[in-house]
Design a protein around this motif. Structure first.
Motif, PDB file in Angstrom:
ATOM      1  N   ARG A  20     -48.026 112.875 151.234  1.00 50.34           N
ATOM      2  CA  ARG A  20     -47.384 113.383 150.214  1.00 50.34           C
ATOM      3  C   ARG A  20     -48.109 114.804 150.020  1.00 50.34           C
ATOM      4  O   ARG A  20     -47.159 115.512 149.761  1.00 50.34           O
TER       5      ARG A  20
ATOM      6  N   PRO B  25     -44.993 104.135 145.854  1.00 45.45           N
ATOM      7  CA  PRO B  25     -45.402 103.565 147.247  1.00 45.45           C
ATOM      8  C   PRO B  25     -46.379 104.716 147.675  1.00 45.45           C
ATOM      9  O   PRO B  25     -46.329 105.748 147.573  1.00 45.45           O
ATOM     10  N   TRP B  26     -47.368 104.022 148.650  1.00 49.82           N
ATOM     11  CA  TRP B  26     -48.465 105.072 149.196  1.00 49.82           C
ATOM     12  C   TRP B  26     -47.800 105.675 150.349  1.00 49.82           C
ATOM     13  O   TRP B  26     -47.133 105.197 151.106  1.00 49.82           O
ATOM     14  N   ARG B  27     -47.992 106.964 150.217  1.00 50.70           N
ATOM     15  CA  ARG B  27     -47.250 108.005 151.241  1.00 50.70           C
ATOM     16  C   ARG B  27     -48.698 108.868 151.578  1.00 50.70           C
ATOM     17  O   ARG B  27     -48.874 109.709 150.773  1.00 50.70           O
ATOM     18  N   PRO B  28     -49.417 108.562 152.827  1.00 48.59           N
ATOM     19  CA  PRO B  28     -50.732 109.452 152.849  1.00 48.59           C
ATOM     20  C   PRO B  28     -50.269 110.646 153.071  1.00 48.59           C
ATOM     21  O   PRO B  28     -51.205 111.679 152.922  1.00 48.59           O
TER      22      PRO B  28
ATOM     23  N   GLU C  31     -46.919 117.262 152.319  1.00 47.05           N
ATOM     24  CA  GLU C  31     -45.461 117.481 152.076  1.00 47.05           C
ATOM     25  C   GLU C  31     -45.208 118.700 151.187  1.00 47.05           C
ATOM     26  O   GLU C  31     -44.522 119.557 151.238  1.00 47.05           O
TER      27      GLU C  31
END
Length: 156
Positions: free
Chosen positions: A11, A6-9, A14
């Motif tokens: 990431r 899934p796209w996690r802008p 983090e």
């Protein structure tokens, strides 16, 4: 080919934040400000054999540290947990135990026999028994299920 994720802008941010964190666990960061919170014992109450039973967990207290009283229809449990020694904040590695005076109040139901209240203390738990009037004791209320109404469609 890589797996679809899934796209996690954020990431990558983090990942960078985890790298910057200290390699040592932060054992005490959440406890820094809690050392001077007041002691408040956990309380439970239930009805058993026509009596209201109130129990309070007061570990580390002795009978002389506790006071139970009734004023009108209010039950009051007071006490104080005293620190055995005075230690400066800097001398602590970790402290979750709180000290100080407490007072817990509970409104008694109508018909409670305040003149027949009994209290006992054992293993750090104070138990208070208050006789209730027969009409005060809860009764079971049946629950009726409503049938779903079916809509009939007539064909002409």
């Amino acid at each position: 080919m890589g797996a679809l994720l899934p796209w996690r802008p954020f990431r990558e941010l983090e990942r960078m934040a985890r790298r910057w964190e200290s390699p040592f666990p932060r054992l005490f960061e959440d406890f820094e400000d809690n050392y001077d919170e007041a002691f408040t014992p956990a309380v439970e109450s239930y009805v058993k054999n026509g009596n209201l039973v109130v129990r309070a967990d007061v570990p580390g207290l002795e009978l002389k540290d506790l006071d139970v009283s009734i004023l009108g229809n209010v039950l009051c449990v007071k006490g104080e947990r005293r620190s055995e020694q005075e230690v400066k904040k800097e001398d602590y590695l970790h402290r979750e135990v709180s000290y100080g005076a407490f007072e817990r109040r509970m409104t008694l139901p109508e018909g409670a026999a305040a003149d027949k209240v009994k209290a006992s203390f054992k293993n750090g738990v104070i138990e208070i028994t208050v006789p209730l009037a027969k009409e005060t004791v809860a009764k079971k209320v049946p629950i009726e299920a409503e049938a779903e109404k079916k809509v009939e469609i007539s064909k002409k």
